[in-house]
Design a protein around this motif. Structure first.
Motif, PDB file in Angstrom:
ATOM      1  N   VAL A 279       0.649  -1.318   0.052  1.00  0.00           N
ATOM      2  CA  VAL A 279       0.049   0.066  -0.001  1.00  0.00           C
ATOM      3  C   VAL A 279       0.812   1.201  -0.126  1.00  0.00           C
ATOM      4  O   VAL A 279       0.534   2.218  -0.730  1.00  0.00           O
ATOM      5  N   GLU A 280       1.807   1.247   0.784  1.00  0.00           N
ATOM      6  CA  GLU A 280       2.903   2.389   0.819  1.00  0.00           C
ATOM      7  C   GLU A 280       3.560   2.666  -0.410  1.00  0.00           C
ATOM      8  O   GLU A 280       3.540   3.720  -0.662  1.00  0.00           O
ATOM      9  N   ALA A 281       3.807   1.639  -1.179  1.00  0.00           N
ATOM     10  CA  ALA A 281       4.475   1.576  -2.493  1.00  0.00           C
ATOM     11  C   ALA A 281       3.319   2.290  -3.460  1.00  0.00           C
ATOM     12  O   ALA A 281       3.740   2.915  -4.354  1.00  0.00           O
ATOM     13  N   PHE A 282       1.937   1.755  -3.470  1.00  0.00           N
ATOM     14  CA  PHE A 282       1.280   2.390  -4.378  1.00  0.00           C
ATOM     15  C   PHE A 282       0.985   4.083  -4.029  1.00  0.00           C
ATOM     16  O   PHE A 282       1.070   4.891  -4.947  1.00  0.00           O
ATOM     17  N   ILE A 283       1.151   4.415  -2.695  1.00  0.00           N
ATOM     18  CA  ILE A 283       0.768   5.787  -2.357  1.00  0.00           C
ATOM     19  C   ILE A 283       2.054   6.543  -2.786  1.00  0.00           C
ATOM     20  O   ILE A 283       1.943   7.791  -3.435  1.00  0.00           O
ATOM     21  N   ALA A 284       3.241   5.876  -2.550  1.00  0.00           N
ATOM     22  CA  ALA A 284       4.476   6.745  -3.062  1.00  0.00           C
ATOM     23  C   ALA A 284       4.374   6.906  -4.577  1.00  0.00           C
ATOM     24  O   ALA A 284       4.996   8.084  -5.243  1.00  0.00           O
ATOM     25  N   ARG A 285       4.027   5.827  -5.434  1.00  0.00           N
ATOM     26  CA  ARG A 285       4.177   5.925  -6.880  1.00  0.00           C
ATOM     27  C   ARG A 285       3.014   6.945  -7.437  1.00  0.00           C
ATOM     28  O   ARG A 285       3.481   7.646  -8.400  1.00  0.00           O
TER      29      ARG A 285
ATOM     30  N   LEU B 279      -7.730   7.221  -5.226  1.00  0.00           N
ATOM     31  CA  LEU B 279      -7.100   5.978  -4.972  1.00  0.00           C
ATOM     32  C   LEU B 279      -6.178   6.133  -3.823  1.00  0.00           C
ATOM     33  O   LEU B 279      -5.989   5.248  -2.828  1.00  0.00           O
ATOM     34  N   VAL B 280      -5.263   7.239  -3.967  1.00  0.00           N
ATOM     35  CA  VAL B 280      -4.195   7.521  -3.055  1.00  0.00           C
ATOM     36  C   VAL B 280      -4.920   7.609  -1.682  1.00  0.00           C
ATOM     37  O   VAL B 280      -4.620   7.153  -0.731  1.00  0.00           O
ATOM     38  N   GLN B 281      -5.940   8.535  -1.657  1.00  0.00           N
ATOM     39  CA  GLN B 281      -6.389   8.848  -0.410  1.00  0.00           C
ATOM     40  C   GLN B 281      -6.999   7.755   0.456  1.00  0.00           C
ATOM     41  O   GLN B 281      -7.076   7.547   1.404  1.00  0.00           O
TER      42      GLN B 281
ATOM     43  N   LYS C  16      -6.151   6.115   3.914  1.00  0.00           N
ATOM     44  CA  LYS C  16      -7.333   5.891   4.954  1.00  0.00           C
ATOM     45  C   LYS C  16      -7.299   4.466   5.330  1.00  0.00           C
ATOM     46  O   LYS C  16      -7.380   4.010   6.660  1.00  0.00           O
ATOM     47  N   GLN C  17      -6.814   3.536   4.243  1.00  0.00           N
ATOM     48  CA  GLN C  17      -6.722   2.163   4.773  1.00  0.00           C
ATOM     49  C   GLN C  17      -5.568   1.928   5.830  1.00  0.00           C
ATOM     50  O   GLN C  17      -5.797   1.053   6.632  1.00  0.00           O
ATOM     51  N   LEU C  18      -4.505   2.513   5.629  1.00  0.00           N
ATOM     52  CA  LEU C  18      -3.191   2.465   6.533  1.00  0.00           C
ATOM     53  C   LEU C  18      -3.676   3.019   8.008  1.00  0.00           C
ATOM     54  O   LEU C  18      -3.456   2.666   8.969  1.00  0.00           O
TER      55      LEU C  18
END
Length: 535
Positions: free
Chosen positions: A262-268, A278-280, A284-286
């Protein structure tokens, strides 16, 4: 019967319990386990109301009575063994004492005597006395011991008298702190048999694996200041705890992989406007994720090996027509014994039969009064005394004690060896005189490692060791290639090591050409146990 909720307790700046919970049901047999210093005895004190929790609730059912056997009995008194066993209430204890004093002083016509006899009868004293005597006999007291003052007896025998008192009283909750410490094998087997039929609940602290395996049906483990319940005996607990730890570790690793994904998706995609929603969502998922703490690894048995000793002659030692006693008390008369290379012998028998004396004769600690003691030409003796201080020099530090045992040993080697026996960096500068019983035992073992004998004589080597340390010692001795003669009341330890058994009673040494179970079968010992059901 016993309920503990949200218990929190700190001691000496350390949190022993945090939101801990425990339940003991009527008639249930439960063991409390944990590393030395984890808080087992502190929990017992809080249950008994001798210590207060910082937070939480401890409740015993309104009509339930708890009885407690501590590790030490305290100072002995002038009370007789039978008086102690029958003092199930203060009133009964006072009546028994008054009757004994009046009978000894010839005051049978006194008012005090009459009143004490009336009270004794109204409280079923005659039935209680018969029950007390049966239990005392089960714990290896003889008829002649019943009227002996406790102050004439050793601490171990006084503890047995107090154990008898608890069993006579039959509290609804029997709380036992190391109940097997002062028992010989025969008394231990009787107690185990008795407790299997005990009508109340039992909560025990013990370092005797076999004892717990035979009795308990649930185990509470003190883990990270909480109490974790496992169903089953001690061996089942070990299996379930290992499985639980593996499951927790697997869950932790799965969650860490998911967090990383998930963190990799957010950073990308953080800077991509079309992916903002989707990032937001991932952020919230984290935030909502309940993090699984990384589980601590289950404490493992520390492994060590005795350096293999120099080879001895085939006959390691021989005793011929040995006579030995103390004062007017003769213990052995005409004792013959030969110890051969590679023997693994356990000495069993009632307390006071002469097991430790025989070990001291073999070690050359006590001179024999008659006969001959012949040492093999290449025999090197290592004597592990029940009194650990006999093996150690109180004024020395831990590191000095080890360096003195082998002048050629380098300090770095000594530090490494001590570290493998759980002595931390600060511990090695402690003086021997301030060490705990377990630390003295471990230090004595280290001394044998730096200068290994080929005849190892050990008197109760597991005393003061926790279960993991007992396992470590047992595994090391299993692969020791020298000759071993030892005394122990730890059945698991005996089963692991003994290949021959010497039963000692009344100065007679009876050999059995097999280990513990062979000895039980051939001696008929279990058949001769007093019937626990009759108590």
């Amino acid at each position: 019967m016993l309920t503990i909720k949200k218990l929190t307790k700190a001691h000496g700046g350390r949190t022993l319990f945090q939101d801990a919970e425990l339940i003991v049901n009527w008639g249930e047999r439960v063991a409390l386990v944990g590393a030395n210093g984890a808080g087992k005895s502190t929990l017992f004190r809080m249950i008994l109301g001798r210590d207060e929790p910082d937070e939480g609730e401890i409740s015993l059912d309104e009509y339930a009575v708890a009885g407690y056997l501590p590790q030490e009995a305290g100072d002995p008194t002038d009370r007789s063994v039978l008086e102690i066993a029958m003092s199930v209430t203060p009133e009964m204890g006072a009546a028994v004492r008054t009757i004994a004093e009046c009978e000894a002083g010839g005051a049978l016509g006194s008012r005090e005597y009459a009143e004490a006899v009336d009270l004794y009868g109204s409280m079923n004293g005659y039935q209680l006395e018969a029950k007390a005597k049966r239990i005392l006999k089960g714990l290896a007291f003889r008829d002649g011991d019943f009227r002996r003052p406790a102050r004439e007896m050793s601490g171990g025998w006084v503890m047995r008298a107090h154990l008898a008192q608890l069993l006579v009283a039959e509290p609804d909750l029997l709380m036992l702190d190391e109940p097997t410490n002062h028992l010989d094998l025969l008394s231990l087997l009787w107690l185990r048999k008795y407790l299997k039929n005990y009508p109340g609940a039992i909560l025990m602290i013990s370092h005797d694996r076999d004892f717990m395996d035979e009795l308990v049906e649930a185990v509470y483990d003190i883990e990270d200041a909480r109490l974790v319940r496992y169903t089953g005996n001690y061996s089942e607990f070990l299996r379930l705890r290992e499985t639980r730890c593996e499951q927790q570790l697997a869950a932790y690793r799965r969650q860490q992989r998911e967090i990383a994904r998930v963190e990799a998706f957010i950073a990308r995609f953080r800077s991509v406007a079309s992916k903002a929603s989707l990032v937001q969502s991932r952020v919230k998922q984290l935030e909502k994720m309940r993090l699984i703490p990384k589980p601590k690894a289950v404490r493992k048995v520390f492994k060590f090996h005795f350096p293999q000793p120099p080879r001895s002659m085939q006959t390691v030692m021989e005793l011929e027509k040995v006579r030995q006693g103390y004062g007017d008390v003769l213990i052995y008369d005409g004792l013959d014994l030969r110890i051969e290379r590679g023997d693994r012998i356990v000495l069993v028998g009632p307390n006071g039969a002469g097991k430790s004396t025989l070990l001291k004769i073999l070690a050359g600690i006590v001179p024999i009064c008659g006969g001959r003691r012949t040492l093999g030409a290449a025999t090197r003796i290592g004597y592990f005394s029940q009194m650990r201080s006999e093996n150690l020099t109180p004024r020395l530090t831990v590191i000095e004690e080890i360096m003195n045992a082998d002048p050629e040993l380098r300090e770095e080697e000594a530090r490494s060896l001590l570290g493998s026996f759980l002595f931390r960096r600060a511990d090695i500068h402690k003086r021997v005189e301030v060490l705990s019983g377990g630390e003295k035992t471990r230090l004595s073992l280290v001394k044998f490692l730096v200068d290994p004998p080929n005849l190892l004589l050990m008197d109760e080597p597991t005393t003061h060791l926790d279960l993991l340390s007992v396992d470590a010692l047992g595994q090391a001795l299993k692969y020791y290639e020298g000759t071993l003669v030892f005394i122990s009341h730890d059945v698991h330890f005996i089963r692991l090591l003994a290949e021959k058994t010497l039963h000692i009673a009344h100065g007679v040494v009876t050999p059995y050409a097999g280990g513990y179970d062979y000895y039980l079968e051939k001696s008929g010992l279990l058949d001769d146990l007093p019937d626990a059901a009759d108590c």
